[in-house]
Enzyme design. Structure first.
Site, PDB file in Angstrom:
ATOM      1  N   LYS A 184       0.871  -1.279   0.272  1.00 17.81           N
ATOM      2  CA  LYS A 184      -0.115   0.134   0.066  1.00 17.81           C
ATOM      3  C   LYS A 184       0.795   1.234  -0.035  1.00 17.81           C
ATOM      4  O   LYS A 184       1.902   1.144   0.559  1.00 17.81           O
ATOM      5  CB  LYS A 184      -0.792   0.004   1.279  1.00 17.81           C
ATOM      6  N   ALA A 196     -19.346   0.585  -6.122  1.00 11.39           N
ATOM      7  CA  ALA A 196     -19.404  -0.889  -5.608  1.00 11.39           C
ATOM      8  C   ALA A 196     -20.816  -1.168  -5.331  1.00 11.39           C
ATOM      9  O   ALA A 196     -21.381  -2.125  -5.649  1.00 11.39           O
ATOM     10  CB  ALA A 196     -18.747  -0.718  -4.051  1.00 11.39           C
TER      11      ALA A 196
END
Ligand code: NAD
Length: 424
Positions: free
Chosen positions: A111, A230
């Site tokens: 990340k 989403a």
């Protein structure tokens, strides 16, 4: 939330999985929890007014025993400042390791982040590009198609991914290296189906959960928290399975739709009014009422920390598909489990995105591109297997699906580590 240490949280989850797996070795536990490498870089940028500004950037590479590191790059300014952000990227990189392992894609966890809020600060397109290219330069030694493959995250898009790819390619003697990053626009080597990936993956998971619970999807009632990428694709694909949306929400409020609505009608309304609120035939309700409404499937697809123990005690759904990251607080899990509700954890329910990122990288590496249906089918295989393996462990150990997913993921990484051993 800035006071809670996200990395401690991630470490606790690793230790919980080790307890179930019977891993007592404190050294192995530490190996599994700690990132392999954490890079903190200076990101100098010439601003439009001629001043130099120095930003702070991070890349955490958690684990690559199963494959190159994989994970997004976010531009954000969490409350706790850069020190908090460092702990956050460490935690997020750990969760990426487990997410990739659950659905068995041969990648590890990474990340990255820059401490900046481009929206709040109103950075110009030129400043954004110089910031992105400066960061790409700063992390260029640690990324690469066979080393670490970043992707978009909060406030970064296909545009930033293209700039990182272009910077990296030019720094590598002008080699064509699209596989250094995913989430690229289609003409830049992006994959078909990436836009629908997360919601589609959630819908596959819900379908599998419905099968094992004996819930029919035909006529199943769905509540969507959030109405972005989403949520809308989860809604559309659940509708294709025969379900009906009876509740929805966005940042302006929540609605219940007693007679149900088609996703098309809801999306048309949202496009016109910029909110789902006011949809004909709906009633405005609170966020709490939406979460606890009577439905078969609840899809939290907006924010973290939505379901606490109190909400969990009042849920009226049978299946929760966590499209959002971290929508459920740890204290809610035992309540949900004891009530016989199946919560499909985020690392599984929203892994469609990382599955298709993996497939984008595969297509880049072979230089041959699949159709939408081919990509969706391959992703489905990963998700269905991930669900079935997780469910099997949940039954075997009598644990909830969240813990089972971690047990599966940690077990897979331990297996890879044991094959490799320690060297030097
Ligand atoms: P998005 O920006 O497209 O949509 C977010 C939605 O949440 C918007 O409709 C917004 O109105 C709504 N929202 C904001 N505040 C709200 C509130 N208080 N109550 C109800 N709704 C609210 O974002 P997205 O990409 O759909 O991401 C949603 C969640 O899914 C996030 O947790 C994200 O981390 C997670 N996720 C997304 C992906 C992906 O590929 N898009 C992948 C993995 C996880």
């Amino acid at each position: 939330m800035a006071t809670a240490d996200p990395f401690e949280n991630a470490t606790r989850q690793v230790n919980d999985a080790c307890d179930v797996l019977g891993i007592d070795d404190a050294g192995l536990r530490e190996y599994l929890a700690m990132p392999n490498r954490l890079v903190r870089v200076k990101v100098p940028v010439r601003m439009d007014d001629g001043r130099i500004r120095v930003f702070v950037g991070f890349r955490s590479q958690h684990n690559n025993d199963r494959g190159p590191y994989k994970g997004g790059i976010r531009y954000f300014d969490p409350e706790g400042g850069p020190e908090y952000m460092e702990r956050e990227v460490m935690a997020l990189s750990s969760w990426m390791t487990w997410k990739c392992a659950v659905v068995d894609v041969p990648l590890g966890g990474g990340k990255g982040a820059i401490y900046v809020n481009p929206k709040k600060e109103g950075l110009s397109a030129g400043e954004m590009e110089r910031l992105t290219r400066s960061f790409a330069h700063a992390i260029s030694e640690v990324i690469g198609p066979e080393k670490d493959i970043p992707a978009p995250d909060v406030y970064t898009t296909g545009r930033e991914m293209t700039q990182i790819m272009d910077t990296f390619s030019k720094m590598s003697g002008n080699r064509r290296l699209p596989g250094v990053i995913t989430g690229k626009p289609i003409p830049m080597g992006g994959s078909l189906a990436r836009n629908v990936a997360t919601g589609l993956g959630t819908a596959y998971c819900v379908r599998e959960a419905a099968k094992v619970l004996g819930v029919g999807m035909s006529g199943a009632r769905v509540a969507l928290q959030g109405f972005g990428n989403a949520a809308t694709f989860a809604g559309e694909y659940l509708e294709k399975q025969g379900a009906t949306v009876v509740g929805a929400s966005d940042s302006r409020g929540s609605i219940s739709i007693p007679d149900g609505a088609t996703m098309k009608a809801l999306e048309d309304w949202k496009a016109k009014e910029s909110t789902v609120v006011g949809f004909p035939g709906s009633k405005k309700i609170t966020a709490d009422e939406l979460l606890t409404s009577k439905c078969d499937v609840l899809i939290p697809a907006a924010l973290e920390n939505q379901i606490d123990a109190d909400v969990a005690g009042r849920l009226q759904c049978k299946i929760i598909g966590e499209a959002a990251n971290g929508p459920t607080l740890p204290e809610a899990d035992p309540v949900i489990h004891s009530r016989g509700i199946m919560a499909i954890p985020d690392i599984l329910a929203n892994s469609g995105g990382v599955c298709i990122s993996y497939l984008e990288w595969v297509q880049n590496n072979m230089g041959y591109y699949w159709t939408f249906d081919e990509v969706a089918k391959k992703m489905e295989e990963h998700i269905v297997r991930g669900f079935s393996d997780t469910h099997g462990l949940s039954k075997k150990h009598g644990i909830d699906m969240r813990k089972a997913a971690m047990v599966l993921a940690v077990g897979r990484v331990v297996e890879a580590f044991e094959h490799r051993g320690i060297w030097p």
